[in-house]
Design a protein around this motif. Structure first.
Motif, mmCIF file in Angstrom:
data_model
loop_
_atom_site.group_PDB
_atom_site.id
_atom_site.type_symbol
_atom_site.label_atom_id
_atom_site.label_comp_id
_atom_site.label_asym_id
_atom_site.label_seq_id
_atom_site.Cartn_x
_atom_site.Cartn_y
_atom_site.Cartn_z
ATOM 1 N N VAL A 31 0.805 -1.358 -0.495
ATOM 2 C CA VAL A 31 -0.411 -0.213 0.101
ATOM 3 C C VAL A 31 1.198 1.108 -0.101
ATOM 4 O O VAL A 31 1.783 1.507 0.936
ATOM 5 N N VAL A 32 0.922 2.234 -0.682
ATOM 6 C CA VAL A 32 1.060 3.627 -1.065
ATOM 7 C C VAL A 32 -0.019 4.950 -0.894
ATOM 8 O O VAL A 32 -0.697 4.516 -0.902
ATOM 9 N N CYS A 33 0.617 5.280 0.843
ATOM 10 C CA CYS A 33 -0.247 6.081 0.600
ATOM 11 C C CYS A 33 1.147 8.042 0.199
ATOM 12 O O CYS A 33 2.268 7.656 0.795
ATOM 13 N N ALA A 34 0.430 8.324 -0.524
ATOM 14 C CA ALA A 34 1.170 9.769 -0.582
ATOM 15 C C ALA A 34 0.451 11.206 -0.878
ATOM 16 O O ALA A 34 -0.616 11.400 -0.393
ATOM 17 N N GLU A 35 0.800 12.169 -0.411
ATOM 18 C CA GLU A 35 0.064 13.040 0.153
ATOM 19 C C GLU A 35 0.738 14.110 -0.686
ATOM 20 O O GLU A 35 2.070 14.485 -0.523
ATOM 21 N N VAL A 36 0.537 15.595 -1.110
ATOM 22 C CA VAL A 36 1.213 16.549 -1.917
ATOM 23 C C VAL A 36 1.231 17.207 -0.946
ATOM 24 O O VAL A 36 -0.163 18.474 -0.676
ATOM 25 N N THR A 37 2.206 18.504 -1.059
ATOM 26 C CA THR A 37 1.447 19.329 0.174
ATOM 27 C C THR A 37 2.443 20.731 -0.316
ATOM 28 O O THR A 37 3.409 20.633 -1.331
ATOM 29 N N ARG A 38 2.107 21.823 0.419
ATOM 30 C CA ARG A 38 3.120 23.201 -0.292
ATOM 31 C C ARG A 38 4.148 22.971 0.417
ATOM 32 O O ARG A 38 4.120 22.388 2.033
ATOM 33 N N LEU A 39 5.397 22.893 -0.282
ATOM 34 C CA LEU A 39 6.659 23.383 0.361
ATOM 35 C C LEU A 39 7.101 23.664 1.202
ATOM 36 O O LEU A 39 6.328 25.261 1.519
ATOM 37 N N THR A 40 7.283 23.582 3.231
ATOM 38 C CA THR A 40 7.378 24.843 4.073
ATOM 39 C C THR A 40 8.314 25.639 3.725
ATOM 40 O O THR A 40 9.455 25.426 3.369
ATOM 41 N N GLY A 41 7.843 26.868 3.937
ATOM 42 C CA GLY A 41 8.604 28.373 3.550
ATOM 43 C C GLY A 41 8.413 28.773 2.781
ATOM 44 O O GLY A 41 8.369 30.013 2.502
ATOM 45 N N THR A 42 7.289 28.321 1.950
ATOM 46 C CA THR A 42 6.530 28.948 0.536
ATOM 47 C C THR A 42 5.861 29.744 1.022
ATOM 48 O O THR A 42 5.151 30.080 1.811
ATOM 49 N N VAL A 43 5.773 30.900 0.235
ATOM 50 C CA VAL A 43 4.888 31.966 0.863
ATOM 51 C C VAL A 43 3.943 32.173 0.059
ATOM 52 O O VAL A 43 4.224 31.887 -1.156
ATOM 53 N N PRO A 44 2.993 32.474 0.957
ATOM 54 C CA PRO A 44 1.644 31.618 -0.122
ATOM 55 C C PRO A 44 1.261 33.455 -0.973
ATOM 56 O O PRO A 44 -0.001 34.125 -0.192
ATOM 57 N N ARG A 45 1.197 33.168 -1.620
ATOM 58 C CA ARG A 45 0.976 34.021 -2.562
ATOM 59 C C ARG A 45 -0.484 34.336 -3.353
ATOM 60 O O ARG A 45 -0.611 34.799 -3.993
ATOM 61 N N LEU A 46 -1.170 32.546 -3.625
ATOM 62 C CA LEU A 46 -1.589 32.691 -3.920
ATOM 63 C C LEU A 46 -2.951 32.240 -3.390
ATOM 64 O O LEU A 46 -3.691 32.209 -2.144
ATOM 65 N N GLY A 47 -4.315 32.454 -3.599
ATOM 66 C CA GLY A 47 -5.691 32.297 -3.024
ATOM 67 C C GLY A 47 -6.309 30.892 -3.051
ATOM 68 O O GLY A 47 -5.760 29.835 -3.782
ATOM 69 N N PRO A 48 -6.741 30.401 -2.429
ATOM 70 C CA PRO A 48 -6.735 29.086 -1.768
ATOM 71 C C PRO A 48 -7.885 27.943 -3.725
ATOM 72 O O PRO A 48 -6.968 27.396 -3.057
ATOM 73 N N GLU A 49 -8.301 29.242 -3.832
ATOM 74 C CA GLU A 49 -8.995 28.601 -5.438
ATOM 75 C C GLU A 49 -7.649 27.922 -5.711
ATOM 76 O O GLU A 49 -7.341 26.686 -6.553
ATOM 77 N N ASP A 50 -7.346 29.031 -6.515
ATOM 78 C CA ASP A 50 -5.863 29.379 -7.350
ATOM 79 C C ASP A 50 -4.832 27.783 -6.989
ATOM 80 O O ASP A 50 -4.061 26.259 -7.263
ATOM 81 N N MET A 51 -4.460 27.621 -5.165
ATOM 82 C CA MET A 51 -3.375 26.191 -4.659
ATOM 83 C C MET A 51 -4.340 25.166 -4.717
ATOM 84 O O MET A 51 -3.818 24.334 -5.181
ATOM 85 N N SER A 52 -5.941 25.147 -4.609
ATOM 86 C CA SER A 52 -6.410 24.187 -5.063
ATOM 87 C C SER A 52 -5.815 23.243 -6.523
ATOM 88 O O SER A 52 -5.736 22.252 -6.474
ATOM 89 N N ALA A 53 -6.369 23.808 -7.368
ATOM 90 C CA ALA A 53 -6.034 23.555 -8.739
ATOM 91 C C ALA A 53 -4.764 23.445 -8.537
ATOM 92 O O ALA A 53 -4.054 22.296 -9.312
ATOM 93 N N ILE A 54 -3.905 23.337 -8.341
ATOM 94 C CA ILE A 54 -2.147 23.316 -8.150
ATOM 95 C C ILE A 54 -2.502 21.791 -7.615
ATOM 96 O O ILE A 54 -0.804 21.375 -7.912
ATOM 97 N N LEU A 55 -1.849 21.953 -6.256
ATOM 98 C CA LEU A 55 -2.442 20.640 -5.882
ATOM 99 C C LEU A 55 -2.986 19.514 -6.840
ATOM 100 O O LEU A 55 -2.452 18.744 -6.868
#
Length: 273
Positions: free
Chosen positions: A21-45
């Motif tokens: 079983v493989v469990c994988a999660e994609v996240t924002r890299l720690t320390g990344t400046v939050p310059r995107l709105g929730p909708e844009d960030m959701s689309a990227i992820l």
């Protein structure tokens, strides 16, 4: 029905399986400046997660669930291969590399955390039994993979002991010691995957110096050595060894090669899993 790696619909039956079983999660890299709105960030992820799913299927895995920024995949069900644990680890390495290559606008960098565990589970359609999902997995292994993911560092892969045993010396590992994981009474020994080892053959990587005495198959060995003698006399020879996975084809070849003239030039080709 669930889509297999080849895209065909597969109907599950309820059965015991040894799976990885493989469990994988994609996240924002720690320390990344939050310059995107929730909708844009959701689309990227979401786009990154789609690439993760595609890579898992490319390596022969089956994605059983996608939730938020994470996914759970099985190697060994509904279709089993002789090297499912190896495929799972290779898919993890490919996922880490792919996510690190992804570029997002406004300086947003992505990372992934992956946990991999191997064990016996029951897979099947448990609709009506409190699990409204066909292809659901019941057993300790998915929970272990999920907990291993939580102790992985960014762009890290953590595996448990059973997976480590199955992949042999094909990958380089760092011992992380015992971890007290939520939901497990006893500490769990864990390892970080550091990459793939260089090895002359997949058989050597799996077994190394651990092979015991060769017993039996004298008829087959004798036939192969006779073909070798014919070849050294100038008569071209070609031998095909075929059979089910795990019956000892690679060991037979290794034993034969160990008995021929050491001055012979040996060329080895291997296909990708």
């Amino acid at each position: 029905p669930r889509r297999s790696a080849g895209g065909a619909a597969t109907r599950w039956g309820e059965e015991h399986r040894l799976v990885t079983v493989v469990c994988a999660e994609v996240t924002r890299l720690t320390g990344t400046v939050p310059r995107l709105g929730p909708e844009d960030m959701s689309a990227i992820l979401g786009g990154a997660l789609a690439e993760v799913v595609a890579l898992v299927e490319e390596f022969g895995g089956t994605v059983t669930s996608v939730s938020g920024t994470g996914q759970v995949a099985l190697f060994g069900a509904p279709v089993a291969h002789g090297d499912d644990a190896e495929r799972a680890v290779r898919s993890g390495l490919a996922v880490v590399a792919a996510v690190q290559r992804l570029s997002a606008p406004n300086g947003v960098a992505l990372a992934t955390r992956i946990g991999i565990a191997t064990g016996e589970v029951v897979v099947g359609n448990f609709t009506g039994a409190g699990v409204d999902e066909e292809g659901a997995v019941v057993g300790e292994t998915p929970n272990l993979a999920a907990r291993l993911q939580t102790v992985a560092s960014e762009n890290g892969i953590v595996v448990a002991e059973e997976t480590l045993k199955l992949v042999g010396r094909q990958f380089a590992f760092a011992d992380l010691g015992e971890q007290q994981l939520k939901g497990f009474d006893k500490p769990v020994r864990t390892w970080r995957v550091d990459g793939e080892r260089a090895s002359e053959s997949r058989f050597d990587a799996m077994h190394g110096a651990r092979t015991g005495a060769f017993v039996g198959r004298e008829h087959e060995i004798g036939m192969l050595l006779q073909r070798w003698e014919d070849a050294t006399d100038g008569e071209c020879q070609l031998v095909l060894i075929a059979g089910e996975a795990g019956i000892g084809k690679s060991r037979l070849v290794a034993e034969c090669l160990g008995r021929v003239d050491r001055r012979a030039r040996r060329i080895t080709y291997q296909g990708s899993p």
